[in-house]
Write a protein that holds these residues in place. Structure first.
Motif, PDB file in Angstrom:
ATOM      1  N   PRO A  16       0.343  -1.188   0.270  1.00  0.00           N
ATOM      2  CA  PRO A  16       0.260   0.442   0.007  1.00  0.00           C
ATOM      3  C   PRO A  16       0.612   1.385   0.062  1.00  0.00           C
ATOM      4  CG  PRO A  16      -0.067  -1.170   2.534  1.00  0.00           C
ATOM      5  CD  PRO A  16       0.575  -1.942   1.428  1.00  0.00           C
ATOM      6  N   LEU A  17       2.434   0.776   0.441  1.00  0.00           N
ATOM      7  CA  LEU A  17       3.257   2.479   0.588  1.00  0.00           C
ATOM      8  C   LEU A  17       2.887   2.768  -0.709  1.00  0.00           C
ATOM      9  CD1 LEU A  17       4.527   5.017   2.060  1.00  0.00           C
ATOM     10  CD2 LEU A  17       6.811   3.148   1.965  1.00  0.00           C
ATOM     11  N   ALA A  18       3.839   1.112  -1.832  1.00  0.00           N
ATOM     12  CA  ALA A  18       4.148   1.467  -2.760  1.00  0.00           C
ATOM     13  C   ALA A  18       2.371   2.444  -3.841  1.00  0.00           C
ATOM     14  CB  ALA A  18       4.705   0.198  -3.577  1.00  0.00           C
ATOM     15  N   GLU A  19       1.508   1.400  -3.657  1.00  0.00           N
ATOM     16  CA  GLU A  19       0.690   2.395  -4.106  1.00  0.00           C
ATOM     17  C   GLU A  19       0.425   3.960  -4.095  1.00  0.00           C
ATOM     18  OE1 GLU A  19      -4.174   1.956  -4.078  1.00  0.00           O
ATOM     19  OE2 GLU A  19      -3.479   0.803  -3.090  1.00  0.00           O
ATOM     20  N   GLY A  20       0.332   4.001  -2.172  1.00  0.00           N
ATOM     21  CA  GLY A  20      -0.087   5.988  -1.811  1.00  0.00           C
ATOM     22  C   GLY A  20       1.646   6.493  -2.936  1.00  0.00           C
ATOM     23  N   LEU A  21       3.263   6.001  -2.912  1.00  0.00           N
ATOM     24  CA  LEU A  21       4.003   6.425  -3.078  1.00  0.00           C
ATOM     25  C   LEU A  21       3.946   6.828  -4.959  1.00  0.00           C
ATOM     26  CD1 LEU A  21       7.116   5.224  -1.748  1.00  0.00           C
ATOM     27  CD2 LEU A  21       6.820   7.651  -2.848  1.00  0.00           C
ATOM     28  N   ALA A  22       3.388   5.557  -6.193  1.00  0.00           N
ATOM     29  CA  ALA A  22       3.128   6.088  -7.245  1.00  0.00           C
ATOM     30  C   ALA A  22       1.745   6.886  -7.410  1.00  0.00           C
ATOM     31  CB  ALA A  22       2.552   4.410  -7.503  1.00  0.00           C
ATOM     32  N   LYS A  23       1.117   7.247  -6.536  1.00  0.00           N
ATOM     33  CA  LYS A  23       0.030   7.630  -7.145  1.00  0.00           C
ATOM     34  C   LYS A  23       0.663   9.499  -6.691  1.00  0.00           C
ATOM     35  CE  LYS A  23      -3.689   4.491  -5.840  1.00  0.00           C
ATOM     36  NZ  LYS A  23      -4.874   4.726  -5.490  1.00  0.00           N
ATOM     37  N   HIS A  24       1.002   9.639  -6.009  1.00  0.00           N
ATOM     38  CA  HIS A  24       1.544  10.541  -5.332  1.00  0.00           C
ATOM     39  C   HIS A  24       2.931  10.783  -6.661  1.00  0.00           C
ATOM     40  CE1 HIS A  24       3.592  14.063  -2.587  1.00  0.00           C
ATOM     41  NE2 HIS A  24       4.519  13.742  -3.116  1.00  0.00           N
ATOM     42  N   LEU A  25       3.542  10.378  -6.999  1.00  0.00           N
ATOM     43  CA  LEU A  25       5.135  10.530  -8.246  1.00  0.00           C
ATOM     44  C   LEU A  25       4.369  10.882  -9.409  1.00  0.00           C
ATOM     45  CD1 LEU A  25       7.391   8.196  -6.269  1.00  0.00           C
ATOM     46  CD2 LEU A  25       7.495  10.743  -6.762  1.00  0.00           C
ATOM     47  N   ALA A  26       3.242  10.055  -9.639  1.00  0.00           N
ATOM     48  CA  ALA A  26       2.101  10.298 -11.271  1.00  0.00           C
ATOM     49  C   ALA A  26       1.622  10.908 -11.288  1.00  0.00           C
ATOM     50  CB  ALA A  26       1.963   9.139 -11.130  1.00  0.00           C
ATOM     51  N   ASN A  27       1.718  11.935  -9.848  1.00  0.00           N
ATOM     52  CA  ASN A  27       0.475  12.576  -9.759  1.00  0.00           C
ATOM     53  C   ASN A  27       1.843  14.218  -9.471  1.00  0.00           C
ATOM     54  OD1 ASN A  27      -2.255  14.555  -9.983  1.00  0.00           O
ATOM     55  ND2 ASN A  27      -1.073  15.409  -7.462  1.00  0.00           N
ATOM     56  N   GLU A  28       2.635  14.597  -8.924  1.00  0.00           N
ATOM     57  CA  GLU A  28       3.784  15.730  -9.352  1.00  0.00           C
ATOM     58  C   GLU A  28       4.305  15.148 -10.996  1.00  0.00           C
ATOM     59  OE1 GLU A  28       6.777  14.473  -6.675  1.00  0.00           O
ATOM     60  OE2 GLU A  28       5.965  16.059  -5.359  1.00  0.00           O
ATOM     61  N   LYS A  29       4.554  14.380 -11.797  1.00  0.00           N
ATOM     62  CA  LYS A  29       5.067  14.293 -12.591  1.00  0.00           C
ATOM     63  C   LYS A  29       3.685  14.874 -13.559  1.00  0.00           C
ATOM     64  CE  LYS A  29       8.281  10.847 -11.314  1.00  0.00           C
ATOM     65  NZ  LYS A  29       9.660  11.762 -11.923  1.00  0.00           N
ATOM     66  N   GLY A  30       2.773  14.785 -13.607  1.00  0.00           N
ATOM     67  CA  GLY A  30       2.069  15.492 -14.458  1.00  0.00           C
ATOM     68  C   GLY A  30       1.314  13.957 -15.190  1.00  0.00           C
ATOM     69  N   VAL A  31       1.657  13.221 -14.909  1.00  0.00           N
ATOM     70  CA  VAL A  31       0.676  11.710 -15.574  1.00  0.00           C
ATOM     71  C   VAL A  31      -0.028  10.697 -15.053  1.00  0.00           C
ATOM     72  CG1 VAL A  31       3.276  11.878 -16.543  1.00  0.00           C
ATOM     73  CG2 VAL A  31       2.861  10.363 -14.486  1.00  0.00           C
ATOM     74  N   SER A  32      -0.178  11.364 -14.244  1.00  0.00           N
ATOM     75  CA  SER A  32      -1.459  10.458 -13.429  1.00  0.00           C
ATOM     76  C   SER A  32      -2.408   9.341 -14.235  1.00  0.00           C
ATOM     77  CB  SER A  32      -2.526  11.093 -11.674  1.00  0.00           C
ATOM     78  OG  SER A  32      -2.504  12.239 -12.403  1.00  0.00           O
ATOM     79  N   ASP A  33      -2.743  10.303 -15.295  1.00  0.00           N
ATOM     80  CA  ASP A  33      -4.229   9.974 -16.484  1.00  0.00           C
ATOM     81  C   ASP A  33      -2.966   8.548 -17.111  1.00  0.00           C
ATOM     82  OD1 ASP A  33      -2.085  11.212 -17.180  1.00  0.00           O
ATOM     83  OD2 ASP A  33      -3.620  12.526 -19.194  1.00  0.00           O
ATOM     84  N   GLN A  34      -1.887   8.506 -16.766  1.00  0.00           N
ATOM     85  CA  GLN A  34      -1.049   7.400 -17.987  1.00  0.00           C
ATOM     86  C   GLN A  34      -0.653   6.104 -17.293  1.00  0.00           C
ATOM     87  OE1 GLN A  34       2.513   8.438 -19.782  1.00  0.00           O
ATOM     88  NE2 GLN A  34       1.566  10.690 -19.626  1.00  0.00           N
ATOM     89  N   PHE A  35      -1.907   6.086 -15.530  1.00  0.00           N
ATOM     90  CA  PHE A  35      -1.192   5.149 -14.816  1.00  0.00           C
ATOM     91  C   PHE A  35      -2.690   5.033 -13.637  1.00  0.00           C
ATOM     92  CE2 PHE A  35       2.999   6.607 -15.546  1.00  0.00           C
ATOM     93  CZ  PHE A  35       3.619   5.185 -16.088  1.00  0.00           C
ATOM     94  N   TYR A  36      -2.062   3.801 -13.966  1.00  0.00           N
ATOM     95  CA  TYR A  36      -4.132   2.789 -12.608  1.00  0.00           C
ATOM     96  C   TYR A  36      -3.198   2.002 -11.377  1.00  0.00           C
ATOM     97  CZ  TYR A  36      -7.451   0.607 -10.377  1.00  0.00           C
ATOM     98  OH  TYR A  36      -8.192  -0.042  -9.344  1.00  0.00           O
ATOM     99  N   PHE A  37      -3.408   2.446 -10.622  1.00  0.00           N
ATOM    100  CA  PHE A  37      -2.156   1.995  -9.112  1.00  0.00           C
ATOM    101  C   PHE A  37      -2.755   0.952  -8.641  1.00  0.00           C
ATOM    102  CE2 PHE A  37      -0.045   5.423 -10.733  1.00  0.00           C
ATOM    103  CZ  PHE A  37       1.426   4.281 -11.383  1.00  0.00           C
ATOM    104  N   ASP A  38      -3.396  -0.286  -7.835  1.00  0.00           N
ATOM    105  CA  ASP A  38      -3.399  -0.765  -6.809  1.00  0.00           C
ATOM    106  C   ASP A  38      -2.295  -1.514  -6.450  1.00  0.00           C
ATOM    107  OD1 ASP A  38      -5.609  -1.808  -5.455  1.00  0.00           O
ATOM    108  OD2 ASP A  38      -6.309  -3.208  -6.490  1.00  0.00           O
ATOM    109  N   SER A  39      -2.996  -2.497  -4.655  1.00  0.00           N
ATOM    110  CA  SER A  39      -2.253  -2.923  -3.954  1.00  0.00           C
ATOM    111  C   SER A  39      -2.973  -4.030  -3.866  1.00  0.00           C
ATOM    112  CB  SER A  39      -1.269  -2.352  -3.616  1.00  0.00           C
ATOM    113  OG  SER A  39      -1.834  -2.126  -2.182  1.00  0.00           O
ATOM    114  N   CYS A  40      -2.347  -5.488  -3.238  1.00  0.00           N
ATOM    115  CA  CYS A  40      -2.555  -6.672  -2.296  1.00  0.00           C
ATOM    116  C   CYS A  40      -1.912  -7.693  -1.612  1.00  0.00           C
ATOM    117  CB  CYS A  40      -3.348  -7.376  -3.819  1.00  0.00           C
ATOM    118  SG  CYS A  40      -2.511  -8.244  -4.801  1.00  0.00           S
ATOM    119  N   GLY A  41      -1.887  -8.276  -1.347  1.00  0.00           N
ATOM    120  CA  GLY A  41      -1.191  -9.149  -0.556  1.00  0.00           C
ATOM    121  C   GLY A  41      -1.590 -10.279  -1.406  1.00  0.00           C
TER     122      GLY A  41
END
Length: 154
Positions: A16-41
């Motif tokens: 979940p930390l990787a998922e949250g980080l990915a969303k945050h970094l993609a948003n910062e880079k202005g590319v969040s529309d190019q990715f969908y992130f999720d996590s599981c165990g």
């Protein structure tokens, strides 16, 4: 859109930390529309639970907001995601066991395959450690996730 699934054991610390980080970094880079992130165990231990309190605290200390409920990896995830990034070799092995027809190997990676400092290593599980272990995992994931996003933008 590239669909990315981060996988650890219980889905309450690393993934979940990787998922949250990915969303945050993609948003910062202005590319969040190019990715969908999720996590599981890979385990059923924490289904429906929020991330570990220490993970939530570490994320907040690093400016990341986590909004996730733990879930278990399902066979349909093979079809639904373009990339499945396991936090360690043991979880990658557990995922591969579910791919009985060996159809999805091209989607499976270790998270640290994208770590420029130590490619292919495991992301250590901080569950039984203290705050420093959680910060160490954050630092590893920040490098790895950032490099993954940059690699996929090329």
């Amino acid at each position: 859109m590239k669909k990315v699934l981060f996988v650890c054991l219980g889905n309450i610390c690393r993934s979940p930390l990787a998922e949250g980080l990915a969303k945050h970094l993609a948003n910062e880079k202005g590319v969040s529309d190019q990715f969908y992130f999720d996590s599981c165990g890979t385990s059923r231990y924490h289904i429906g639970e929020q991330p570990d309190d220490r993970t939530l605290k570490n994320a907040a200390n690093n400016g990341i907001k986590l909004d996730h409920q733990a879930r278990q990896f399902e066979k349909k995830d093979f079809r639904d995601f373009d990339y499945i990034l396991a936090m360690d070799a043991a979880n990658l092995s557990n995922i591969k066991i579910l791919d009985q027809a060996k159809q999805f190997g091209d989607k499976l990676y270790l998270m640290r395959d994208f770590d420029p400092n130590n490619p292919g290593a495991d992301v250590p599980d901080p569950y039984f450690g203290g705050e420093q272990g959680f910060q160490n995992v954050y630092d590893i994931l920040e490098r790895s996730v950032n490099n993954f996003i940059e690699t996929e933008l090329i």
